[in-house]
Design an enzyme around this catalytic site. Structure first.
Site, PDB file in Angstrom:
ATOM      1  N   THR A 244     -71.068 -38.672  31.302  1.00 16.10           N
ATOM      2  CA  THR A 244     -72.492 -38.646  30.950  1.00 16.10           C
ATOM      3  C   THR A 244     -73.168 -39.973  31.260  1.00 16.10           C
ATOM      4  O   THR A 244     -74.243 -40.015  31.865  1.00 16.10           O
ATOM      5  CB  THR A 244     -72.644 -38.325  29.446  1.00 16.10           C
ATOM      6  OG1 THR A 244     -71.984 -37.097  29.185  1.00 16.10           O
ATOM      7  CG2 THR A 244     -74.102 -38.224  29.054  1.00 16.10           C
ATOM      8  N   CYS A 245     -72.559 -41.066  30.840  1.00 19.71           N
ATOM      9  CA  CYS A 245     -73.189 -42.382  30.982  1.00 19.71           C
ATOM     10  C   CYS A 245     -73.577 -42.650  32.429  1.00 19.71           C
ATOM     11  O   CYS A 245     -74.712 -43.014  32.729  1.00 19.71           O
ATOM     12  CB  CYS A 245     -72.238 -43.461  30.461  1.00 19.71           C
ATOM     13  SG  CYS A 245     -72.773 -45.128  30.842  1.00 19.71           S
TER      14      CYS A 245
ATOM     15  N   THR B 261     -71.931 -45.383  24.697  1.00 20.57           N
ATOM     16  CA  THR B 261     -70.900 -45.685  25.691  1.00 20.57           C
ATOM     17  C   THR B 261     -69.938 -46.797  25.274  1.00 20.57           C
ATOM     18  O   THR B 261     -68.718 -46.611  25.347  1.00 20.57           O
ATOM     19  CB  THR B 261     -71.586 -46.026  27.040  1.00 20.57           C
ATOM     20  OG1 THR B 261     -72.068 -44.802  27.573  1.00 20.57           O
ATOM     21  CG2 THR B 261     -70.634 -46.663  28.020  1.00 20.57           C
TER      22      THR B 261
ATOM     23  N   GLY C 111     -80.998 -32.963  20.401  1.00 19.62           N
ATOM     24  CA  GLY C 111     -79.672 -33.276  19.878  1.00 19.62           C
ATOM     25  C   GLY C 111     -78.558 -32.872  20.830  1.00 19.62           C
ATOM     26  O   GLY C 111     -78.779 -32.166  21.819  1.00 19.62           O
TER      27      GLY C 111
ATOM     28  N   ASP D 287     -67.847 -39.258  22.237  1.00 21.86           N
ATOM     29  CA  ASP D 287     -68.868 -38.385  21.625  1.00 21.86           C
ATOM     30  C   ASP D 287     -68.277 -37.132  20.999  1.00 21.86           C
ATOM     31  O   ASP D 287     -68.858 -36.581  20.054  1.00 21.86           O
ATOM     32  CB  ASP D 287     -69.896 -37.962  22.684  1.00 21.86           C
ATOM     33  CG  ASP D 287     -70.878 -39.072  23.029  1.00 21.86           C
ATOM     34  OD1 ASP D 287     -70.684 -40.205  22.538  1.00 21.86           O
ATOM     35  OD2 ASP D 287     -71.829 -38.807  23.785  1.00 21.86           O
TER      36      ASP D 287
ATOM     37  N   ALA E 246     -59.866 -28.599  32.384  1.00 20.90           N
ATOM     38  CA  ALA E 246     -58.559 -28.482  31.718  1.00 20.90           C
ATOM     39  C   ALA E 246     -58.786 -28.067  30.277  1.00 20.90           C
ATOM     40  O   ALA E 246     -59.808 -28.417  29.672  1.00 20.90           O
ATOM     41  CB  ALA E 246     -57.827 -29.816  31.766  1.00 20.90           C
TER      42      ALA E 246
ATOM     43  N   ARG F 273     -85.531 -41.162  13.810  1.00 19.10           N
ATOM     44  CA  ARG F 273     -84.927 -41.004  12.473  1.00 19.10           C
ATOM     45  C   ARG F 273     -83.647 -41.829  12.381  1.00 19.10           C
ATOM     46  O   ARG F 273     -82.858 -41.874  13.325  1.00 19.10           O
ATOM     47  CB  ARG F 273     -84.605 -39.521  12.230  1.00 19.10           C
ATOM     48  CG  ARG F 273     -84.101 -39.208  10.858  1.00 19.10           C
ATOM     49  CD  ARG F 273     -84.236 -37.714  10.596  1.00 19.10           C
ATOM     50  NE  ARG F 273     -83.358 -36.934  11.460  1.00 19.10           N
ATOM     51  CZ  ARG F 273     -82.117 -36.566  11.140  1.00 19.10           C
ATOM     52  NH1 ARG F 273     -81.614 -36.901   9.973  1.00 19.10           N
ATOM     53  NH2 ARG F 273     -81.384 -35.872  11.959  1.00 19.10           N
TER      54      ARG F 273
ATOM     55  N   GLU G 297     -61.219 -33.936  35.283  1.00 17.67           N
ATOM     56  CA  GLU G 297     -62.679 -34.039  35.154  1.00 17.67           C
ATOM     57  C   GLU G 297     -63.285 -32.828  35.843  1.00 17.67           C
ATOM     58  O   GLU G 297     -63.050 -32.607  37.025  1.00 17.67           O
ATOM     59  CB  GLU G 297     -63.184 -35.345  35.766  1.00 17.67           C
ATOM     60  CG  GLU G 297     -64.697 -35.437  35.915  1.00 17.67           C
ATOM     61  CD  GLU G 297     -65.475 -35.129  34.637  1.00 17.67           C
ATOM     62  OE1 GLU G 297     -65.230 -35.775  33.614  1.00 17.67           O
ATOM     63  OE2 GLU G 297     -66.330 -34.195  34.664  1.00 17.67           O
TER      64      GLU G 297
ATOM     65  N   HIS H  33     -89.062 -72.684  22.684  1.00 18.78           N
ATOM     66  CA  HIS H  33     -90.510 -72.472  22.759  1.00 18.78           C
ATOM     67  C   HIS H  33     -90.998 -72.561  24.210  1.00 18.78           C
ATOM     68  O   HIS H  33     -90.490 -73.396  24.966  1.00 18.78           O
ATOM     69  CB  HIS H  33     -91.205 -73.549  21.912  1.00 18.78           C
ATOM     70  CG  HIS H  33     -92.677 -73.388  21.872  1.00 18.78           C
ATOM     71  ND1 HIS H  33     -93.289 -72.385  21.138  1.00 18.78           N
ATOM     72  CD2 HIS H  33     -93.667 -74.077  22.481  1.00 18.78           C
ATOM     73  CE1 HIS H  33     -94.601 -72.486  21.303  1.00 18.78           C
ATOM     74  NE2 HIS H  33     -94.847 -73.497  22.110  1.00 18.78           N
TER      75      HIS H  33
HETATM   76  P1  FAD Z   1     -68.755 -38.408  28.440  1.00 23.51           P
HETATM   77  O1  FAD Z   1     -69.205 -39.649  29.098  1.00 23.51           O
HETATM   78  O2  FAD Z   1     -69.757 -37.354  28.167  1.00 23.51           O
HETATM   79  O3  FAD Z   1     -67.593 -37.817  29.347  1.00 23.51           O
HETATM   80  C1  FAD Z   1     -67.003 -36.581  29.085  1.00 23.51           C
HETATM   81  C2  FAD Z   1     -66.529 -36.001  30.401  1.00 23.51           C
HETATM   82  O4  FAD Z   1     -65.661 -34.903  30.130  1.00 23.51           O
HETATM   83  C3  FAD Z   1     -67.662 -35.420  31.258  1.00 23.51           C
HETATM   84  O5  FAD Z   1     -67.616 -35.997  32.536  1.00 23.51           O
HETATM   85  C4  FAD Z   1     -67.380 -33.922  31.312  1.00 23.51           C
HETATM   86  O6  FAD Z   1     -67.728 -33.350  32.558  1.00 23.51           O
HETATM   87  C5  FAD Z   1     -65.876 -33.907  31.105  1.00 23.51           C
HETATM   88  N1  FAD Z   1     -65.346 -32.662  30.548  1.00 23.51           N
HETATM   89  C6  FAD Z   1     -65.788 -31.981  29.457  1.00 23.51           C
HETATM   90  N2  FAD Z   1     -64.984 -30.947  29.184  1.00 23.51           N
HETATM   91  C7  FAD Z   1     -64.010 -30.961  30.130  1.00 23.51           C
HETATM   92  C8  FAD Z   1     -62.881 -30.141  30.384  1.00 23.51           C
HETATM   93  N3  FAD Z   1     -62.567 -29.112  29.590  1.00 23.51           N
HETATM   94  N4  FAD Z   1     -62.099 -30.417  31.456  1.00 23.51           N
HETATM   95  C9  FAD Z   1     -62.386 -31.467  32.268  1.00 23.51           C
HETATM   96  N5  FAD Z   1     -63.436 -32.286  32.071  1.00 23.51           N
HETATM   97  C10 FAD Z   1     -64.240 -32.031  31.007  1.00 23.51           C
HETATM   98  N6  FAD Z   1     -75.225 -44.659  25.402  1.00 23.51           N
HETATM   99  C11 FAD Z   1     -75.420 -45.994  25.415  1.00 23.51           C
HETATM  100  O7  FAD Z   1     -74.560 -46.738  24.941  1.00 23.51           O
HETATM  101  N7  FAD Z   1     -76.561 -46.529  25.928  1.00 23.51           N
HETATM  102  C12 FAD Z   1     -77.533 -45.764  26.472  1.00 23.51           C
HETATM  103  O8  FAD Z   1     -78.554 -46.277  26.937  1.00 23.51           O
HETATM  104  C13 FAD Z   1     -77.335 -44.356  26.506  1.00 23.51           C
HETATM  105  N8  FAD Z   1     -78.260 -43.549  27.070  1.00 23.51           N
HETATM  106  C14 FAD Z   1     -78.025 -42.207  27.133  1.00 23.51           C
HETATM  107  C15 FAD Z   1     -78.992 -41.404  27.738  1.00 23.51           C
HETATM  108  C16 FAD Z   1     -78.796 -40.040  27.811  1.00 23.51           C
HETATM  109  C17 FAD Z   1     -79.845 -39.193  28.489  1.00 23.51           C
HETATM  110  C18 FAD Z   1     -77.617 -39.468  27.275  1.00 23.51           C
HETATM  111  C19 FAD Z   1     -77.391 -37.985  27.354  1.00 23.51           C
HETATM  112  C20 FAD Z   1     -76.656 -40.258  26.672  1.00 23.51           C
HETATM  113  C21 FAD Z   1     -76.849 -41.638  26.591  1.00 23.51           C
HETATM  114  N9  FAD Z   1     -75.922 -42.479  25.982  1.00 23.51           N
HETATM  115  C22 FAD Z   1     -76.138 -43.830  25.950  1.00 23.51           C
HETATM  116  C23 FAD Z   1     -74.701 -41.937  25.349  1.00 23.51           C
HETATM  117  C24 FAD Z   1     -73.484 -42.088  26.258  1.00 23.51           C
HETATM  118  O9  FAD Z   1     -73.763 -41.521  27.513  1.00 23.51           O
HETATM  119  C25 FAD Z   1     -72.287 -41.412  25.623  1.00 23.51           C
HETATM  120  O10 FAD Z   1     -72.106 -41.925  24.333  1.00 23.51           O
HETATM  121  C26 FAD Z   1     -71.010 -41.645  26.417  1.00 23.51           C
HETATM  122  O11 FAD Z   1     -71.132 -41.177  27.733  1.00 23.51           O
HETATM  123  C27 FAD Z   1     -69.827 -40.942  25.721  1.00 23.51           C
HETATM  124  O12 FAD Z   1     -68.659 -41.068  26.491  1.00 23.51           O
HETATM  125  P2  FAD Z   1     -67.500 -40.007  26.352  1.00 23.51           P
HETATM  126  O13 FAD Z   1     -66.340 -40.550  27.138  1.00 23.51           O
HETATM  127  O14 FAD Z   1     -67.289 -39.638  24.964  1.00 23.51           O
HETATM  128  O15 FAD Z   1     -68.049 -38.678  27.059  1.00 23.51           O
END
Ligand code: FAD
Length: 454
Positions: A43-44, A313, A264, A305, A116, A206, A36, A437
């Protein structure tokens, strides 16, 4: 004996990666490592759902004070103290980050707190130069906010920076019309910022049901937010005092304290070495995977994602879990991407599951059952916030194809509607159900006559 250093190397410690690593290690006995590059939780936890929802609560308390006064409480509304909130927020995120780290380590996962990349289909290169061999690689690197090219270097904010502001701006221009743009605009307006939400499309949100879109747009405007659709930037410049001057397609030139691009997100694949390793990437760099999250290179998988399936999430978590069970548990499991419920945390919230009216109509004749009303809680104090309860029903089978709610707590309500629709409920099932109700959702079981048919 394995000829590799690890059975699984997970790149990315976010929602999908952490779940996959933990299940592969603790449930299936695989030797697992993870990298990480930023903060565990992804992100979450660090800059998405969690800090956002805490800001939703903060903004909601402001509205609750106004409501309380209208209900007869003698209360005085002060200013929102962003610094106090930030301090508490930082502490909470540190707490959650350490829980994520602890839980992964307790499950037997080795964590490398650095970047990584993929060196070849069985080798990962760490930022410190070490090469680590692994039977399988899981790419779970998530997504990153996208700022359109001419504006990328102006120092405007994205959702990554919004939780790190030193103080609240007086005015803000939010660009975009998706759920993140709408949520951020609503939250900041609720915290006392004068927000303009500018979107080049005809309506915000949208892809959501058009009645839901209309209700959320009306609620945002009713809260004083300046919503401008069919409008785009023509120029944006940074002024010497750090503020922004924005020119738009309506010929206006205005200044804002700050600008937030919620235009986006893109899959996080830059410099990851995937194309070089032969992995097929789709439009915008999304990693192309099959139903089991496997890429065209058999040892490399991807979840969350970065695959651009459904960017939520719970979906990333489910994909990560299914991957671990499939590859290390000997039980092939396809994550099910149908009937995924989701919420938009505006005020009031919006919740949605299944087909929009527009999607359902494209598939065949439908009946639309809908109630739009001022809920008891707000009509009592003459506040004009409309709730929406809408069912999209297949005219032939009576199956409920979609449910769309705009109401306080819609995020909680739609979770249960998700179960009901997943079970294949028909409109007759709704009709047979006794109402609770007085509630808002009783409308969902009292919708006798279709509002529209086609
Ligand atoms: P992520 O959680 O993004 O994790 C990817 C990780 O990989 C990050 O920590 C990053 O630092 C790490 N990384 C990247 N490249 C490398 C590398 N080369 N080497 C080492 N580490 C690396 N979803 C919901 O379900 N409900 C919500 O209310 C919601 N609200 C959101 C609000 C915002 C502002 C945002 C931006 C997103 C929201 N989401 C929500 C979407 C949700 O956060 C994502 O769908 C989810 O986090 C995706 O998980 P993931 O494991 O694919 O990636």
């Amino acid at each position: 004996m394995s000829t590799f250093d690890y059975d699984l190397f997970v790149i990315g410690g976010g929602s999908g990666g952490v779940r996959a690593a933990r299940i592969a290690s603790s449930d299936h006995g695989a030797k697992v490592a993870m990298a990480e590059e930023f903060r565990m939780g992804g992100t979450c936890v660090i800059r998405g759902c969690v800090p956002k929802k805490l800001m939703v609560f903060a903004a909601g308390h402001g509205a609750a004070i106004d409501e309380a006064a209208a209900y007869g409480w003698q209360v005085e509304k002060g200013r929102f103290d962003w610094r106090a909130f930030r301090t508490r927020l930082d502490g909470e995120l540190r707490r959650l980050e350490s829980i994520y780290t602890r839980n992964a380590e307790a499950a037997g996962v080795t964590i490398f707190h650095q970047r990584a990349t993929v060196a070849d289909p069985h080798t990962v290169r760490l930022a410190d130069g070490r090469l680590i061999t692994t039977r399988h690689i899981l790419v779970a690197t998530g997504g990153t906010p996208f700022v359109p090219e001419p504006y990328a270097d102006l120092g405007a904010m994205t959702s990554n920076e919004i939780f790190l502001m030193d103080r609240l701006p007086g005015s803000m221009l939010v660009l975009g019309g998706g759920f993140i743009a709408c949520e951020m605009a609503g939250i900041l307006q609720g915290l006392g910022v004068a927000v303009t939400l500018m979107y080049r499309g005809t309506q915000i949100l949208r892809g959501f049901d058009s009645d839901l879109q209309g209700h959320v747009a009306a609620a945002l405007m009713q809260q004083g937010l300046n919503l401008e659709v069919n409008t785009d930037l023509t120029a944006l410049e940074r002024l010497p005092d750090g503020r922004f001057r924005a020119s738009d397609t309506q010929g206006r030139v205005r200044e804002f304290d700050t600008v937030l691009f919620a235009t986006g997100r893109r899959p996080n694949v830059d410099g990851l070495g995937l194309a070089e390793a032969g992995v097929n990437l789709g439009d915008g760099g999304a990693v192309i995977v099959d139903d089991y999250s496997q890429t065209n290179i058999p040892s490399i998988f991807a979840v969350g994602d970065v695959t651009d399936r459904i960017q939520l999430t719970p979906v990333a978590i489910r994909e990560g879990h299914a991957f671990a069970d499939t590859v290390f548990g000997g039980t092939p499991i396809k994550p099910d991407h149908t009937m995924v419920a989701s919420a938009v945390f505006t005020r009031p919230e919006a919740g949605t599951v299944g087909l929009t009216e527009e999607q359902a109509r494209a598939e065949g004749p439908v009946e639309i059952y809908m109630a739009s009303f001022n809920p008891m809680q707000t009509s009592f104090i003459k506040a004009e916030t409309k709730a929406l309860m809408k069912l999209v029903v297949c005219a032939k089978t009576r199956k409920v194809l979609g449910c769309h709610i705009v109401a306080p707590g819609a995020g909680e309500l739609i979770q249960l509607a998700g179960v009901i629709l997943k079970m294949g409920a028909t409109k007759d099932d709704f009709d047979r159900t006794m109402a609770v109700h007085p509630t808002m959702t009783e409308e969902l079981v009292l919708l006798r006559k279709p509002t529209r048919t086609a």
